[in-house]
Design an enzyme around this catalytic site. Sequence first.
Site, PDB file in Angstrom:
ATOM      1  N   THR A  28      -7.401  -1.182 -10.525  1.00 43.40           N
ATOM      2  CA  THR A  28      -6.116  -1.870 -10.463  1.00 43.40           C
ATOM      3  C   THR A  28      -6.107  -3.109 -11.351  1.00 43.40           C
ATOM      4  O   THR A  28      -7.159  -3.724 -11.581  1.00 43.40           O
ATOM      5  CB  THR A  28      -5.836  -2.271  -8.997  1.00 43.40           C
ATOM      6  OG1 THR A  28      -4.755  -3.191  -8.957  1.00 43.40           O
ATOM      7  CG2 THR A  28      -7.044  -2.954  -8.352  1.00 43.40           C
ATOM      8  N   ASP A  29      -4.905  -3.523 -11.757  1.00 41.27           N
ATOM      9  CA  ASP A  29      -4.777  -4.776 -12.520  1.00 41.27           C
ATOM     10  C   ASP A  29      -5.061  -6.003 -11.646  1.00 41.27           C
ATOM     11  O   ASP A  29      -5.282  -7.102 -12.166  1.00 41.27           O
ATOM     12  CB  ASP A  29      -3.390  -4.878 -13.164  1.00 41.27           C
ATOM     13  CG  ASP A  29      -2.223  -4.812 -12.187  1.00 41.27           C
ATOM     14  OD1 ASP A  29      -2.456  -4.676 -10.962  1.00 41.27           O
ATOM     15  OD2 ASP A  29      -1.066  -4.887 -12.645  1.00 41.27           O
ATOM     16  N   GLU A  30      -5.073  -5.792 -10.311  1.00 44.76           N
ATOM     17  CA  GLU A  30      -5.273  -6.946  -9.411  1.00 44.76           C
ATOM     18  C   GLU A  30      -6.656  -7.560  -9.527  1.00 44.76           C
ATOM     19  O   GLU A  30      -6.879  -8.671  -9.041  1.00 44.76           O
ATOM     20  CB  GLU A  30      -5.043  -6.524  -7.957  1.00 44.76           C
ATOM     21  CG  GLU A  30      -3.634  -6.124  -7.680  1.00 44.76           C
ATOM     22  CD  GLU A  30      -3.333  -6.049  -6.192  1.00 44.76           C
ATOM     23  OE1 GLU A  30      -4.092  -6.616  -5.401  1.00 44.76           O
ATOM     24  OE2 GLU A  30      -2.342  -5.405  -5.855  1.00 44.76           O
ATOM     25  N   TYR A  85      -8.638  -6.798  -0.512  1.00 42.35           N
ATOM     26  CA  TYR A  85      -8.452  -5.537  -1.249  1.00 42.35           C
ATOM     27  C   TYR A  85      -8.892  -5.676  -2.701  1.00 42.35           C
ATOM     28  O   TYR A  85      -9.733  -4.910  -3.189  1.00 42.35           O
ATOM     29  CB  TYR A  85      -6.983  -5.087  -1.196  1.00 42.35           C
ATOM     30  CG  TYR A  85      -6.644  -4.058  -2.263  1.00 42.35           C
ATOM     31  CD1 TYR A  85      -7.192  -2.773  -2.218  1.00 42.35           C
ATOM     32  CD2 TYR A  85      -5.811  -4.390  -3.339  1.00 42.35           C
ATOM     33  CE1 TYR A  85      -6.905  -1.837  -3.212  1.00 42.35           C
ATOM     34  CE2 TYR A  85      -5.522  -3.452  -4.334  1.00 42.35           C
ATOM     35  CZ  TYR A  85      -6.071  -2.185  -4.267  1.00 42.35           C
ATOM     36  OH  TYR A  85      -5.804  -1.265  -5.257  1.00 42.35           O
ATOM     37  N   LYS A 129     -12.011  -3.950  -4.922  1.00 43.61           N
ATOM     38  CA  LYS A 129     -11.790  -3.131  -6.120  1.00 43.61           C
ATOM     39  C   LYS A 129     -12.550  -3.739  -7.306  1.00 43.61           C
ATOM     40  O   LYS A 129     -13.160  -3.012  -8.096  1.00 43.61           O
ATOM     41  CB  LYS A 129     -10.294  -3.026  -6.451  1.00 43.61           C
ATOM     42  CG  LYS A 129      -9.471  -2.188  -5.485  1.00 43.61           C
ATOM     43  CD  LYS A 129      -9.912  -0.740  -5.386  1.00 43.61           C
ATOM     44  CE  LYS A 129      -9.604   0.070  -6.635  1.00 43.61           C
ATOM     45  NZ  LYS A 129      -9.885   1.527  -6.429  1.00 43.61           N
TER      46      LYS A 129
HETATM   47  P1  NAD Z   1      -3.233   5.663  -0.913  1.00 38.30           P
HETATM   48  O1  NAD Z   1      -3.566   4.656   0.122  1.00 38.30           O
HETATM   49  O2  NAD Z   1      -1.879   6.268  -0.964  1.00 38.30           O
HETATM   50  O3  NAD Z   1      -4.267   6.886  -0.831  1.00 38.30           O
HETATM   51  C1  NAD Z   1      -5.646   6.696  -0.648  1.00 38.30           C
HETATM   52  C2  NAD Z   1      -6.264   8.053  -0.300  1.00 38.30           C
HETATM   53  O4  NAD Z   1      -7.687   7.862  -0.162  1.00 38.30           O
HETATM   54  C3  NAD Z   1      -5.744   8.646   0.998  1.00 38.30           C
HETATM   55  O5  NAD Z   1      -5.493  10.025   0.853  1.00 38.30           O
HETATM   56  C4  NAD Z   1      -6.908   8.410   1.978  1.00 38.30           C
HETATM   57  O6  NAD Z   1      -6.971   9.373   3.016  1.00 38.30           O
HETATM   58  C5  NAD Z   1      -8.107   8.503   1.045  1.00 38.30           C
HETATM   59  N1  NAD Z   1      -9.291   7.798   1.545  1.00 38.30           N
HETATM   60  C6  NAD Z   1      -9.341   6.521   2.038  1.00 38.30           C
HETATM   61  N2  NAD Z   1     -10.597   6.234   2.443  1.00 38.30           N
HETATM   62  C7  NAD Z   1     -11.355   7.333   2.160  1.00 38.30           C
HETATM   63  C8  NAD Z   1     -12.733   7.642   2.327  1.00 38.30           C
HETATM   64  N3  NAD Z   1     -13.587   6.750   2.860  1.00 38.30           N
HETATM   65  N4  NAD Z   1     -13.179   8.850   1.935  1.00 38.30           N
HETATM   66  C9  NAD Z   1     -12.311   9.772   1.398  1.00 38.30           C
HETATM   67  N5  NAD Z   1     -11.000   9.534   1.244  1.00 38.30           N
HETATM   68  C10 NAD Z   1     -10.526   8.327   1.606  1.00 38.30           C
HETATM   69  O7  NAD Z   1      -3.598   4.954  -2.285  1.00 38.30           O
HETATM   70  P2  NAD Z   1      -2.899   5.042  -3.731  1.00 38.30           P
HETATM   71  O8  NAD Z   1      -1.810   4.056  -3.792  1.00 38.30           O
HETATM   72  O9  NAD Z   1      -2.645   6.458  -4.039  1.00 38.30           O
HETATM   73  O10 NAD Z   1      -4.087   4.501  -4.641  1.00 38.30           O
HETATM   74  C11 NAD Z   1      -5.081   5.393  -5.131  1.00 38.30           C
HETATM   75  C12 NAD Z   1      -6.029   4.621  -6.031  1.00 38.30           C
HETATM   76  O11 NAD Z   1      -5.326   4.024  -7.099  1.00 38.30           O
HETATM   77  C13 NAD Z   1      -6.774   3.483  -5.319  1.00 38.30           C
HETATM   78  O12 NAD Z   1      -8.096   3.455  -5.832  1.00 38.30           O
HETATM   79  C14 NAD Z   1      -6.008   2.236  -5.743  1.00 38.30           C
HETATM   80  O13 NAD Z   1      -6.847   1.106  -5.745  1.00 38.30           O
HETATM   81  C15 NAD Z   1      -5.605   2.627  -7.158  1.00 38.30           C
HETATM   82  N6  NAD Z   1      -4.396   1.964  -7.689  1.00 38.30           N
HETATM   83  C16 NAD Z   1      -3.234   1.999  -6.969  1.00 38.30           C
HETATM   84  C17 NAD Z   1      -2.086   1.438  -7.519  1.00 38.30           C
HETATM   85  C18 NAD Z   1      -0.751   1.479  -6.777  1.00 38.30           C
HETATM   86  O14 NAD Z   1       0.221   0.920  -7.245  1.00 38.30           O
HETATM   87  N7  NAD Z   1      -0.658   2.144  -5.628  1.00 38.30           N
HETATM   88  C19 NAD Z   1      -2.139   0.839  -8.793  1.00 38.30           C
HETATM   89  C20 NAD Z   1      -3.350   0.807  -9.480  1.00 38.30           C
HETATM   90  C21 NAD Z   1      -4.474   1.396  -8.930  1.00 38.30           C
HETATM   91  O1  DAU Z   2      -1.003  -3.901  -9.048  1.00 37.07           O
HETATM   92  C1  DAU Z   2      -1.545  -2.729  -8.539  1.00 37.07           C
HETATM   93  C2  DAU Z   2      -1.533  -2.753  -7.027  1.00 37.07           C
HETATM   94  O2  DAU Z   2      -0.181  -2.551  -6.635  1.00 37.07           O
HETATM   95  C3  DAU Z   2      -2.433  -1.702  -6.402  1.00 37.07           C
HETATM   96  O3  DAU Z   2      -3.768  -2.020  -6.703  1.00 37.07           O
HETATM   97  C4  DAU Z   2      -2.267  -1.648  -4.879  1.00 37.07           C
HETATM   98  O4  DAU Z   2      -3.002  -0.567  -4.345  1.00 37.07           O
HETATM   99  C5  DAU Z   2      -0.782  -1.450  -4.560  1.00 37.07           C
HETATM  100  O5  DAU Z   2      -0.577  -1.484  -3.163  1.00 37.07           O
HETATM  101  C6  DAU Z   2       0.045  -2.529  -5.241  1.00 37.07           C
HETATM  102  O6  DAU Z   2      -0.261  -3.824  -4.679  1.00 37.07           O
HETATM  103  P1  DAU Z   2       0.900  -4.900  -4.354  1.00 37.07           P
HETATM  104  O7  DAU Z   2       0.370  -5.820  -3.329  1.00 37.07           O
HETATM  105  O8  DAU Z   2       1.454  -5.456  -5.612  1.00 37.07           O
HETATM  106  O9  DAU Z   2       2.009  -3.876  -3.753  1.00 37.07           O
HETATM  107  P2  DAU Z   2       2.979  -3.938  -2.485  1.00 37.07           P
HETATM  108  O10 DAU Z   2       3.811  -2.714  -2.552  1.00 37.07           O
HETATM  109  O11 DAU Z   2       2.239  -4.211  -1.232  1.00 37.07           O
HETATM  110  O12 DAU Z   2       3.880  -5.210  -2.792  1.00 37.07           O
HETATM  111  C7  DAU Z   2       4.580  -5.340  -4.031  1.00 37.07           C
HETATM  112  C8  DAU Z   2       5.233  -6.726  -4.052  1.00 37.07           C
HETATM  113  O13 DAU Z   2       6.271  -6.768  -3.073  1.00 37.07           O
HETATM  114  C9  DAU Z   2       4.279  -7.855  -3.681  1.00 37.07           C
HETATM  115  O14 DAU Z   2       4.619  -9.000  -4.478  1.00 37.07           O
HETATM  116  C10 DAU Z   2       4.572  -8.127  -2.212  1.00 37.07           C
HETATM  117  C11 DAU Z   2       6.046  -7.802  -2.102  1.00 37.07           C
HETATM  118  N1  DAU Z   2       6.527  -7.258  -0.814  1.00 37.07           N
HETATM  119  C12 DAU Z   2       5.840  -6.239  -0.228  1.00 37.07           C
HETATM  120  C13 DAU Z   2       6.290  -5.650   0.939  1.00 37.07           C
HETATM  121  C14 DAU Z   2       5.527  -4.525   1.606  1.00 37.07           C
HETATM  122  C15 DAU Z   2       7.716  -7.734  -0.255  1.00 37.07           C
HETATM  123  O15 DAU Z   2       8.357  -8.660  -0.795  1.00 37.07           O
HETATM  124  N2  DAU Z   2       8.177  -7.148   0.900  1.00 37.07           N
HETATM  125  C16 DAU Z   2       7.515  -6.134   1.511  1.00 37.07           C
HETATM  126  O16 DAU Z   2       7.998  -5.637   2.561  1.00 37.07           O
END
Ligand code: NAD
Ligand code: DAU
Length: 333
Positions: free
Chosen positions: A122-124, A149, A153
């Site tokens: 992630t960019d975080e 989190y 990562k």
């Molecule tokens: P998600 O929470 O929707 O899915 C995570 C999946 O991993 C689920 O299916 C869960 O059951 C599985 N999992 C969790 N713990 C596990 C374990 N111990 N063993 C096997 N499986 C397990 O997450 P997502 O949003 O799809 O993110 C997927 C990946 O992408 C993560 O590594 C996250 O850090 C990365 N990522 C997410 C975002 C975003 O915006 N959501 C952006 C950049 C990177």
């Molecule tokens: O940048 C990549 C990341 O993006 C991934 O690594 C994470 O897995 C993914 O969950 C996401 O993280 P954020 O914390 O940015 O996403 P989230 O959807 O939780 O929140 C997005 C923005 O919205 C953040 O600034 C918090 C805000 N927010 C979130 C929720 C749930 C609100 O204002 N209201 C809300 O109800």
Amino acid sequence: MVEVIVTGGAGFIGSNFVHHVVAERPQWHVTVLDKLTYAGNLQNLSGLPEDRVAFVHGDIADADLVDSLVAKADAVVHYAAESHNDNSLQNPRPFIDTNLIGTYTLLEAVRRHGVRFHHISTDEVYGDLELDDPNRFTEHTAYNPSSPYSSTKAGSDLLVRAWIRSFGVQATISNCSNNYGPYQHIEKFIPRQITNVLSGIRPKLYGTGLNVRDWIHTNDHSSAVLTVLEEGRIGETYLIGANGEKNNKTVIELILELMGKNPHDFDHVNDRPGHDMRYAIDSTKLRTELGWQPTFTDFRSGLADTIDWYSTHREWWQAQKDEVEERYARVGQ
Ligand code: NAD
Ligand code: DAU
């Protein structure tokens, strides 16, 4: 036949990648390894041909299971993680177990068996930028994570880098910005607000809502990961982004407008502790070195399609809605 393990392939982004690979690489077979936590959902994989995709229910921290699967694979694409910042502020422990110990377990297995590894991150890991900072994150930005989190990562990325340098593991890393699209868990910002409106609940904006996220459609994330897996240079990191910076207030107003509501009908709620102000990705390296381009560049239309998906797939999210909102209500969000 190429055998690829996709960890976390029942989650939001991992399942999108599985669909992408099945469509784009007819000679590949995918094995999904997923623990099916609250975030995993087998429905995300429905409709896929049984001879192309196998599902294994298990934990990436289970060394024996991981070893037996990796021994038969050509590549591992590692999506599995605890992924939600707000959850990591309430209970960090699962983030340590999965994001750190789980990644370590996979690295030891690919090291033993000489298997190609791609790590999804992630960019975080880079912390945040000021709103007026002219710079964006690049592959050279220093790590500075803020939350439990993002620190796990960041730790997992550093483990991958160490296993590349010390043990010659054939790995690449990609760090992507915020994904949106269908099948995203309703605890996350965009689906939470859409399902709030569909449930007659006012959308909830943390703090001022001026925080900026750099949105990319999850289909574009998947095409970028496949590009890095096939063409990325071993040992390298690639940043994935689609120039999608928007502040949260603008996104909530757009959701309300697209759903035919008054754009000002939302609540300001408690801010997230340690809330990162702005993320912004410079994906020049991926674009110039590997020729990747995003295709979903119209955020308004991608968001409208996402709203349409949640509106027509109530059965996918309805059962979790009350519990998710009760969890947020306990912390004033
Ligand atoms: P998600 O929470 O929707 O899915 C995570 C999946 O991993 C689920 O299916 C869960 O059951 C599985 N999992 C969790 N713990 C596990 C374990 N111990 N063993 C096997 N499986 C397990 O997450 P997502 O949003 O799809 O993110 C997927 C990946 O992408 C993560 O590594 C996250 O850090 C990365 N990522 C997410 C975002 C975003 O915006 N959501 C952006 C950049 C990177
Ligand atoms: O940048 C990549 C990341 O993006 C991934 O690594 C994470 O897995 C993914 O969950 C996401 O993280 P954020 O914390 O940015 O996403 P989230 O959807 O939780 O929140 C997005 C923005 O919205 C953040 O600034 C918090 C805000 N927010 C979130 C929720 C749930 C609100 O204002 N209201 C809300 O109800």
